[in-house]
Write a protein that holds these residues in place. Structure first.
Motif, short mmCIF file in Angstrom:
data_model
loop_
_atom_site.label_atom_id
_atom_site.label_comp_id
_atom_site.label_asym_id
_atom_site.label_seq_id
_atom_site.Cartn_x
_atom_site.Cartn_y
_atom_site.Cartn_z
N ALA A 292 8.27 2.45 -4.25
CA ALA A 292 7.77 1.23 -4.89
C ALA A 292 8.92 0.36 -5.41
N THR A 293 9.92 0.97 -6.01
CA THR A 293 11.03 0.19 -6.57
C THR A 293 11.81 -0.51 -5.46
N VAL B 66 0.85 -1.18 0.00
CA VAL B 66 0.00 0.00 0.00
C VAL B 66 0.89 1.24 0.00
N ALA B 67 0.55 2.21 -0.85
CA ALA B 67 1.33 3.45 -0.93
C ALA B 67 1.17 4.25 0.36
N ARG B 68 2.27 4.58 0.99
CA ARG B 68 2.27 5.38 2.21
C ARG B 68 3.46 6.32 2.17
N GLY C 180 -9.56 -6.15 4.72
CA GLY C 180 -10.77 -5.52 5.24
C GLY C 180 -11.67 -5.09 4.11
N GLY C 181 -11.04 -4.57 3.03
CA GLY C 181 -11.82 -4.17 1.87
C GLY C 181 -12.47 -5.36 1.19
N VAL C 182 -11.77 -6.50 1.19
CA VAL C 182 -12.31 -7.70 0.55
C VAL C 182 -13.53 -8.20 1.28
N TYR D 71 1.51 -1.65 -6.44
CA TYR D 71 1.75 -0.58 -5.47
C TYR D 71 0.76 0.54 -5.75
N GLY D 72 0.12 1.01 -4.68
CA GLY D 72 -0.84 2.11 -4.84
C GLY D 72 -1.77 2.18 -3.66
N THR D 73 -2.84 2.94 -3.82
CA THR D 73 -3.85 3.03 -2.76
C THR D 73 -4.60 1.71 -2.68
N GLU D 74 -5.39 1.57 -1.63
CA GLU D 74 -6.18 0.36 -1.47
C GLU D 74 -7.07 0.14 -2.70
N ASP D 75 -7.75 1.20 -3.16
CA ASP D 75 -8.63 1.06 -4.32
C ASP D 75 -7.86 0.71 -5.58
#
Length: 328
Positions: free
Chosen positions: A220-221, A213-215, A314-316, A268-272
């Motif tokens: 990311a690399t 998750v992006a924070r 949690g999203g799942v 890599y990114g937001t949850e969505d």
């Protein structure tokens, strides 16, 4: 499509796995998967967890064939099923040529044939049948003592089409690692489904997918390199990635890790954003995605990896991460 968790740490003490096994109980995760450990044996760890009352479905993806005979592999997999009271997915692969050489004294001259024989023996044994196989690599005339036990599925680690076709022919699962959804849809899963299969049910596909998750403060690399840097240095992974359209070099360095991120083999990114990319695996025909947060655990610690998993799962399950349980 079901979701599972890859244990993102290599425990030296079994207590280090408890948090991630509990995530399987707290969330919609189907099972806890473990890769091949050369520190604390994965099957021993699973039975230790069961012994303290943390009994969850287990997956092993993939155990390296040179380390155990197919009889021992079947015995250990069913032992985990008995100890946990849950079904087990036992995945196997021949491993790198250098590993085969180091452990066996010489590599398999025909790794596909060795994998065919190994998977056939293990599958017959865990199904309760007699295993009478006279092969080039494995010859077995034996059976496991009959005991009522949850089922054990046998999988093969899959990177390239020939192994995918073999898994579709003789195994219950094709287990992929580090391959983007588009390549699975266009090449790997058609090879699994198009195999000359005589077994009763079609083989399913499990994809082990590295995610983060992006924070703030994350790169990311760097995360991709921490997750799969060793794999990027292996010739068979380099070949598989090139076949998937990712032009990695022979160095396995940060530049190659960046290519893996760009190609969607590392999410890599937001949850969505991550869930949007995971939906591509479902559309490709993947039956189970295993969320791999190893890079997060290495660079930011196990609790950070658990938080990512909790947020994504949690999203799942249709609720918030907070509803799924605390991170201890």
């Amino acid at each position: 499509m079901k979701y599972s968790i890859l244990l993102p740490v290599t425990p030296a003490r079994p207590e280090q796995a408890v948090l991630f096994a509990n995530l399987v109980q707290w969330t919609a995760a189907e099972r806890l998967w473990q890769g091949q450990s050369l520190v604390l044996d994965s099957h021993h760890l699973a039975t230790w967890l069961a012994g303290i009352g943390v009994r969850v479905p287990m997956g092993f993806g993939v155990s390296l064939m040179p380390l155990r005979s197919p009889y021992q592999a079947a015995f250990e997999a069913r032992s985990v099923a008995l100890a946990t009271g849950h079904p087990v997915v036992a995945g196997f692969g021949p491993g790198p040529v250098s590993f085969q050489q180091a452990v066996l004294g010489r590599p398999y001259a025909r790794p596909l044939q060795a994998s065919r024989e190994y998977a056939t023996v293990v599958r017959r044994l865990v199904s309760g049948a007699d295993a009478a196989v006279e092969g080039q690599y494995f010859s077995v005339a034996a059976r496991l003592l009959k005991r009522p036990a949850p089922p054990v599925e046998v999988g093969l680690g899959v990177l390239r089409p020939k192994m995918a076709a073999l898994a579709g022919e003789v195994a219950d699962r094709a287990i992929t690692w580090l391959l983007p959804a588009a390549h699975l849809a266009g090449t790997v899963i058609p090879a699994v489904r198009g195999a000359d299969r005589t077994l009763g049910t079609p083989a399913r596909t499990t994809a082990i997918v590295p995610v983060a998750v992006a924070r703030q403060g994350r790169d990311a690399t760097a995360l991709a390199e921490a997750t799969c840097g060793n794999h990027l240095k292996a010739a068979h992974y380099q070949d598989a990635l090139r076949k998937a359209g990712i032009p990695v070099s022979e160095r396995g360095d940060a530049q190659d890790a960046a290519l893996v991120v760009d190609a969607g083999a590392f999410l890599y990114g937001t949850e969505d954003q991550i869930h949007e990319r995971l939906a591509e695996f479902a559309a490709a025909g993947v039956d189970e995605v295993v969320l791999n947060t190893t890079g997060v655990a290495q660079l930011h610690g196990p609790k950070a990896a658990a938080q990512d998993l909790l947020q994504l799962l949690g999203g799942v399950r249709g609720g918030s991460a907070a509803e799924a349980g605390p991170v201890l």
